[in-house]
Write a protein that holds these residues in place. Sequence first.
Motif, PDB file in Angstrom:
ATOM      1  N   ASP A  56      21.798 -37.164 -43.244  1.00 17.32           N
ATOM      2  CA  ASP A  56      22.624 -37.982 -42.364  1.00 17.32           C
ATOM      3  C   ASP A  56      21.975 -38.016 -40.976  1.00 17.32           C
ATOM      4  N   ASN A  58      22.219 -39.917 -37.532  1.00 14.74           N
ATOM      5  CA  ASN A  58      23.106 -40.792 -36.773  1.00 14.74           C
ATOM      6  C   ASN A  58      22.748 -40.717 -35.298  1.00 14.74           C
ATOM      7  N   THR A  60      23.798 -41.158 -32.144  1.00 18.17           N
ATOM      8  CA  THR A  60      25.029 -41.336 -31.380  1.00 18.17           C
ATOM      9  C   THR A  60      25.230 -40.156 -30.457  1.00 18.17           C
ATOM     10  N   ARG A  67      31.433 -42.240 -37.082  1.00 19.17           N
ATOM     11  CA  ARG A  67      30.550 -43.300 -37.547  1.00 19.17           C
ATOM     12  C   ARG A  67      31.328 -44.584 -37.744  1.00 19.17           C
ATOM     13  N   TRP A  69      30.217 -48.173 -39.350  1.00 20.27           N
ATOM     14  CA  TRP A  69      29.136 -48.921 -39.973  1.00 20.27           C
ATOM     15  C   TRP A  69      29.304 -50.417 -39.781  1.00 20.27           C
ATOM     16  N   ASP A  76      26.849 -51.403 -28.590  1.00 20.85           N
ATOM     17  CA  ASP A  76      25.893 -50.337 -28.342  1.00 20.85           C
ATOM     18  C   ASP A  76      26.412 -49.361 -27.311  1.00 20.85           C
ATOM     19  N   SER A 108      21.732 -44.374 -39.032  1.00 19.39           N
ATOM     20  CA  SER A 108      22.298 -45.254 -38.018  1.00 19.39           C
ATOM     21  C   SER A 108      21.435 -45.140 -36.769  1.00 19.39           C
ATOM     22  N   LYS A 135      23.442 -45.980 -46.682  1.00 18.54           N
ATOM     23  CA  LYS A 135      24.106 -46.667 -45.585  1.00 18.54           C
ATOM     24  C   LYS A 135      23.091 -46.771 -44.455  1.00 18.54           C
ATOM     25  N   LYS A 137      22.163 -48.679 -40.871  1.00 14.97           N
ATOM     26  CA  LYS A 137      22.566 -49.484 -39.723  1.00 14.97           C
ATOM     27  C   LYS A 137      21.439 -49.467 -38.696  1.00 14.97           C
ATOM     28  N   ARG A 139      20.153 -51.260 -35.026  1.00 14.41           N
ATOM     29  CA  ARG A 139      20.494 -52.101 -33.871  1.00 14.41           C
ATOM     30  C   ARG A 139      19.384 -52.042 -32.825  1.00 14.41           C
ATOM     31  N   SER A 163      23.766 -53.016 -42.223  1.00 16.51           N
ATOM     32  CA  SER A 163      24.456 -53.441 -41.011  1.00 16.51           C
ATOM     33  C   SER A 163      23.478 -53.859 -39.928  1.00 16.51           C
ATOM     34  N   ASN A 164      23.777 -54.998 -39.294  1.00 13.89           N
ATOM     35  CA  ASN A 164      23.106 -55.508 -38.111  1.00 13.89           C
ATOM     36  C   ASN A 164      21.694 -56.017 -38.360  1.00 13.89           C
TER      37      ASN A 164
END
Length: 341
Positions: A56, A58, A60, A67, A69, A76, A108, A135, A137, A139, A163-164
């Motif tokens: 995992d 992420n 962030t 999270r 998604w 952002d 992510s 999963k 994501k 950006r 995603s994105n």
Amino acid sequence: MLEAKIEEINCEDRISALPEELLVTILLLVLIKDAVATVILSKRWRNIWMMLPRLDYNETNDVNHARDWGGDDNDDGDDDLGSKSIWWFLDKSLKLHKEPVLEILLISLGRRCPSDANVGNWVEKAVDCGVVVVKFKLRWSAGPTTLPKSLYTCETLKELTLSNKVLVDFPSSSSPSCLPSLEILQLSCVVYKDEESFARFLSSCPVLGTLIVERKKSDNLTNFIVKVPTLWMLWYYNTTWLVNDTDVVDSGSCLVIDTLALIKFDVTDYSRHSWSIGNMPCLEEAYISVDCLSLFDKIITASSAILSLVLTFEDEMIQVDQTAWNHSYFYLKILRNLKNR
């Protein structure tokens, strides 16, 4: 003066003596960066994190490690542009991962991720390990990226979230059922190559039961066609919001739904795109939030088994013509149609 008595106490490392399976379970409870940091504890711990079946990553700053998604390119708020991206950590650690079966890969990445990072390599490694859940994501500041073709032919994959900044480009040379195990598909604000590619994607998922779609204004599909005979749950959210009534009403775009097995339908759509809805004889639950009364009628007409219906009204819909479409009249019409069935 009495001399201080120093007693040496040997502390037994009982945790390191635990079986590998239990140590792996312990590391699954902490963040991936903390799991990797255990390599400095002792030789016993050097390779434990490399056996994790769930990775995992992420990017962030949220202390609760929450999270989301979904969202679009503008969400952002969790990106600290002054901080370094974790992409380098992800890239190096995935190369060291030794577990033959990587069941879950969660990635992510935000705008700190450099545009020259080969993100496809990470997904490809997971596919080679027989991944079950992916999963992804992205950006970053670069354009949408194409993921490896092997992702669309993964026989073990059961759940996929994209995603994105991801280009959904389903290969044309794939076999008819190249995602034989995929049950859950979520596409959040992605970019599609074209309508044919998306159609091939859905038709290549023979057991797909849940489809979650979030579209945005820059979505490049004119006709969004959902034709999946096995689908029982559809969550559709169109963020192509019109600013005011001066916007073009007839954009030529259309949502087409052809899902005979659909049981639950959750839709939010204020795009004013047209709808084409086939028969939904199994539909039991509908959560509808749209800005056009005709769309309500289309859903009700297409279903003969609906048991639960939740509607969200816009103020202008209720007030548009008080003599014909007042709030209570419309509710009575819906209830009468349901009762007659």
